[in-house]
Design a protein around this motif. Sequence first.
Motif, PDB file in Angstrom:
ATOM      1  N   LYS A 206       0.778  -1.165   0.090  1.00  0.00           N
ATOM      2  CA  LYS A 206       0.107   0.005  -0.109  1.00  0.00           C
ATOM      3  C   LYS A 206       0.960   1.225   0.136  1.00  0.00           C
ATOM      4  CE  LYS A 206      -3.165   2.895   0.566  1.00  0.00           C
ATOM      5  NZ  LYS A 206      -4.587   2.914  -0.503  1.00  0.00           N
ATOM      6  N   LEU A 207       1.847   1.240   0.855  1.00  0.00           N
ATOM      7  CA  LEU A 207       2.620   2.659   0.975  1.00  0.00           C
ATOM      8  C   LEU A 207       3.445   2.827  -0.318  1.00  0.00           C
ATOM      9  CD1 LEU A 207       4.078   1.911   4.481  1.00  0.00           C
ATOM     10  CD2 LEU A 207       2.081   3.224   3.896  1.00  0.00           C
ATOM     11  N   VAL A 208       3.998   1.423  -1.008  1.00  0.00           N
ATOM     12  CA  VAL A 208       4.778   1.693  -2.122  1.00  0.00           C
ATOM     13  C   VAL A 208       3.778   2.085  -3.581  1.00  0.00           C
ATOM     14  CG1 VAL A 208       5.931   0.149  -3.892  1.00  0.00           C
ATOM     15  CG2 VAL A 208       6.469   0.121  -1.460  1.00  0.00           C
ATOM     16  N   GLU A 209       2.689   1.701  -3.319  1.00  0.00           N
ATOM     17  CA  GLU A 209       1.530   2.227  -4.648  1.00  0.00           C
ATOM     18  C   GLU A 209       1.623   3.847  -4.540  1.00  0.00           C
ATOM     19  OE1 GLU A 209      -0.733  -1.895  -4.211  1.00  0.00           O
ATOM     20  OE2 GLU A 209      -1.994   0.166  -3.950  1.00  0.00           O
ATOM     21  N   ASN A 210       1.351   4.213  -3.528  1.00  0.00           N
ATOM     22  CA  ASN A 210       1.233   5.732  -3.385  1.00  0.00           C
ATOM     23  C   ASN A 210       2.385   6.467  -3.100  1.00  0.00           C
ATOM     24  OD1 ASN A 210      -1.572   5.518  -3.253  1.00  0.00           O
ATOM     25  ND2 ASN A 210      -2.002   6.003  -1.119  1.00  0.00           N
ATOM     26  N   SER A 211       3.723   5.899  -2.873  1.00  0.00           N
ATOM     27  CA  SER A 211       4.984   6.702  -3.021  1.00  0.00           C
ATOM     28  C   SER A 211       5.394   6.498  -4.398  1.00  0.00           C
ATOM     29  CB  SER A 211       6.142   5.717  -2.220  1.00  0.00           C
ATOM     30  OG  SER A 211       5.680   5.749  -0.715  1.00  0.00           O
ATOM     31  N   SER A 212       4.905   5.446  -5.107  1.00  0.00           N
ATOM     32  CA  SER A 212       5.315   5.228  -6.651  1.00  0.00           C
ATOM     33  C   SER A 212       4.671   6.478  -7.347  1.00  0.00           C
ATOM     34  CB  SER A 212       5.021   3.991  -7.072  1.00  0.00           C
ATOM     35  OG  SER A 212       4.625   4.020  -8.469  1.00  0.00           O
ATOM     36  N   ARG A 213       3.428   6.620  -6.865  1.00  0.00           N
ATOM     37  CA  ARG A 213       2.764   7.798  -7.828  1.00  0.00           C
ATOM     38  C   ARG A 213       3.266   9.085  -7.372  1.00  0.00           C
ATOM     39  NH1 ARG A 213      -1.479   8.293 -11.417  1.00  0.00           N
ATOM     40  NH2 ARG A 213      -3.009   9.700 -10.948  1.00  0.00           N
ATOM     41  N   ASP A 214       3.690   9.192  -6.180  1.00  0.00           N
ATOM     42  CA  ASP A 214       4.311  10.474  -5.839  1.00  0.00           C
ATOM     43  C   ASP A 214       5.504  10.749  -6.348  1.00  0.00           C
ATOM     44  OD1 ASP A 214       3.657  12.814  -3.888  1.00  0.00           O
ATOM     45  OD2 ASP A 214       5.341  11.997  -2.689  1.00  0.00           O
ATOM     46  N   VAL A 215       6.501   9.928  -6.487  1.00  0.00           N
ATOM     47  CA  VAL A 215       7.718   9.967  -7.216  1.00  0.00           C
ATOM     48  C   VAL A 215       7.459  10.122  -8.616  1.00  0.00           C
ATOM     49  CG1 VAL A 215       9.766   8.614  -7.704  1.00  0.00           C
ATOM     50  CG2 VAL A 215       8.788   8.492  -5.609  1.00  0.00           C
ATOM     51  N   GLN A 216       6.390   9.700  -9.078  1.00  0.00           N
ATOM     52  CA  GLN A 216       6.385   9.854 -10.739  1.00  0.00           C
ATOM     53  C   GLN A 216       5.845  11.527 -10.700  1.00  0.00           C
ATOM     54  OE1 GLN A 216       4.464   6.839 -13.054  1.00  0.00           O
ATOM     55  NE2 GLN A 216       4.875   5.618 -11.093  1.00  0.00           N
ATOM     56  N   ILE A 217       4.812  11.829  -9.881  1.00  0.00           N
ATOM     57  CA  ILE A 217       4.442  13.135 -10.007  1.00  0.00           C
ATOM     58  C   ILE A 217       5.524  14.342  -9.729  1.00  0.00           C
ATOM     59  CG2 ILE A 217       2.724  14.912  -9.140  1.00  0.00           C
ATOM     60  CD1 ILE A 217       0.776  12.454  -8.517  1.00  0.00           C
ATOM     61  N   ALA A 218       6.330  13.910  -8.959  1.00  0.00           N
ATOM     62  CA  ALA A 218       7.429  14.678  -8.555  1.00  0.00           C
ATOM     63  C   ALA A 218       8.463  15.060  -9.681  1.00  0.00           C
ATOM     64  CB  ALA A 218       8.479  14.079  -7.347  1.00  0.00           C
ATOM     65  N   PHE A 219       8.870  13.858 -10.136  1.00  0.00           N
ATOM     66  CA  PHE A 219       9.342  14.062 -11.658  1.00  0.00           C
ATOM     67  C   PHE A 219       8.742  14.999 -12.736  1.00  0.00           C
ATOM     68  CE2 PHE A 219      10.733  12.489 -16.093  1.00  0.00           C
ATOM     69  CZ  PHE A 219      11.889  12.753 -15.792  1.00  0.00           C
ATOM     70  N   ALA A 220       7.569  14.962 -12.717  1.00  0.00           N
ATOM     71  CA  ALA A 220       6.807  15.839 -13.773  1.00  0.00           C
ATOM     72  C   ALA A 220       6.988  17.394 -13.149  1.00  0.00           C
ATOM     73  CB  ALA A 220       5.316  15.604 -13.928  1.00  0.00           C
ATOM     74  N   ASN A 221       6.655  17.403 -11.886  1.00  0.00           N
ATOM     75  CA  ASN A 221       6.804  18.838 -11.117  1.00  0.00           C
ATOM     76  C   ASN A 221       8.346  19.239 -11.288  1.00  0.00           C
ATOM     77  OD1 ASN A 221       4.244  19.212 -10.418  1.00  0.00           O
ATOM     78  ND2 ASN A 221       4.111  18.356  -8.715  1.00  0.00           N
ATOM     79  N   GLU A 222       9.222  18.321 -11.186  1.00  0.00           N
ATOM     80  CA  GLU A 222      10.681  19.136 -11.237  1.00  0.00           C
ATOM     81  C   GLU A 222      10.773  19.540 -12.637  1.00  0.00           C
ATOM     82  OE1 GLU A 222      13.770  17.305  -9.070  1.00  0.00           O
ATOM     83  OE2 GLU A 222      14.829  16.582 -10.745  1.00  0.00           O
ATOM     84  N   LEU A 223      10.304  18.789 -13.572  1.00  0.00           N
ATOM     85  CA  LEU A 223      10.535  19.193 -15.118  1.00  0.00           C
ATOM     86  C   LEU A 223       9.815  20.348 -15.124  1.00  0.00           C
ATOM     87  CD1 LEU A 223       9.629  16.031 -17.124  1.00  0.00           C
ATOM     88  CD2 LEU A 223      12.003  17.065 -16.936  1.00  0.00           C
ATOM     89  N   SER A 224       8.607  20.568 -14.563  1.00  0.00           N
ATOM     90  CA  SER A 224       7.997  22.097 -14.985  1.00  0.00           C
ATOM     91  C   SER A 224       8.850  23.139 -14.650  1.00  0.00           C
ATOM     92  CB  SER A 224       6.439  21.751 -14.321  1.00  0.00           C
ATOM     93  OG  SER A 224       6.635  21.824 -12.766  1.00  0.00           O
TER      94      SER A 224
END
Length: 401
Positions: A206-224
């Motif tokens: 459960k923790l990894v599912e949401n962390s995985s999404r958070d990491v992926q969104i962070a990548f997009a936010n960093e790019l922005s």
Amino acid sequence: MGSNKPSVVMVGLGYIGLPTAALIASKEIKVTGVDIHQHVVDTINKGEIHIVEPDLDGLVHHVVKEGYLTASTSPVEADVYLIAVPTPFKGDYEPDISYVESATRALLPTLKEGALVIIESTSPVGTTEKMQAVIEAERPELAGKIYMAYCPERVLPGNVIYELEHNDRAIGGINTESTEKAVEFYRHFVKGTLHKTNSKTAEMCKLVENSSRDVQIAFANELSMICDEAGINVWELINLANKHPRVNILQPGTGVGGHCIAVDPWFIVSEFPEQAKIIRSAREINNYKTEWAIEKVKSTALQFKIDNGRDAKIACMGLAFKPNIDDLRESPALQVVDTLVNDGFNVLAVEPNIKSHNKYEIYDREDAVEQADIIVYLVAHREFANSERVKITLDFCGIYK
Ligand code: SAJ
């Protein structure tokens, strides 16, 4: 479990517990829903609901009327006990499992040999075994004679009823007998595949599912933020990069909100601070993205004042924590508006999914656009699609992508 239809107690009648209890009851299984709040219990016993979720009201009304769901402030004896209470974090990002522990203790007087106890609340690794120890310390005669498992929910707010029934589930017992018992139970109401594992792996899953999404969104936010410096349109860039068959970048936004993705990664970071480097950075980047957006709005407003000799009116488009919902809890967009207002800026708040707000007047979209000098898109609600680019515009959520 005795007869093939077990009796069930669901502890916690919130965003997960109530829909789950109602779904189980809809399979003609007797469910007692338990909540410490008397008004929640009273509301449900009237066949009504206290939360906003599509299709839930009709379902609860039906199962209460048919007598399959009743609510109470204290547990009764049952074959299966489910725990779906909140696990917030304390000020220092340490997970707080005191609600899970209180729920477990509340069950103690009613537990009998052969009962199955399932924890669904998001929990740090090892919680199910800890709760087993609590039960065995208080009821030593039950040691080795009850079944315990962890099975996280993974439903998306706004689509809960469908996902509860159709999503796959990871089910992890404290031993293989417990896993089997829990799988047998979920078969009564889940159409998705039931995957067997142990309790610690299910907790981490459960923790990894949401962390995985958070990491992926962070990548997009960093790019922005990189693209803003580089003078590149990040939406066009991501769209192009995603044409590669093995690249799938998510969307940048005003930050990450809601009560799951912005919380769960801290459970891993707090338990494994040495190892959890990307997970921690992702949290920091996604939080920083909101601060960054606030600074952009402020500097644009200050420039407006220099150019025009008066304060800018700022239309803030969207307050919810994500598109097309009315949920404002832990919303980055609301954080932007709160900060701007607290710092004395002149804000017109627009949120098509709510009629009123206790702090802000909610403006009609057209009125706000007409009155404002600066228009700030914070949430990509469908109502904002195809907006014309007029006046000074800041787009943090890809309205113009
Ligand atoms: N967001 C972005 N960019 C994206 C996607 C999302 O900025 O590309 C933002 C959203 O605007 C929002 C936040 O992330 O602020 C979270 O939204 P979400 O739609 O990703 O997730 P939640 O919080 O509504 O639900 C999540 C889901 N988890 C995953 O998708 C891995 C759901 O399945 C879980 O059950 C839920 O958390 C939970 O209860 O844990």
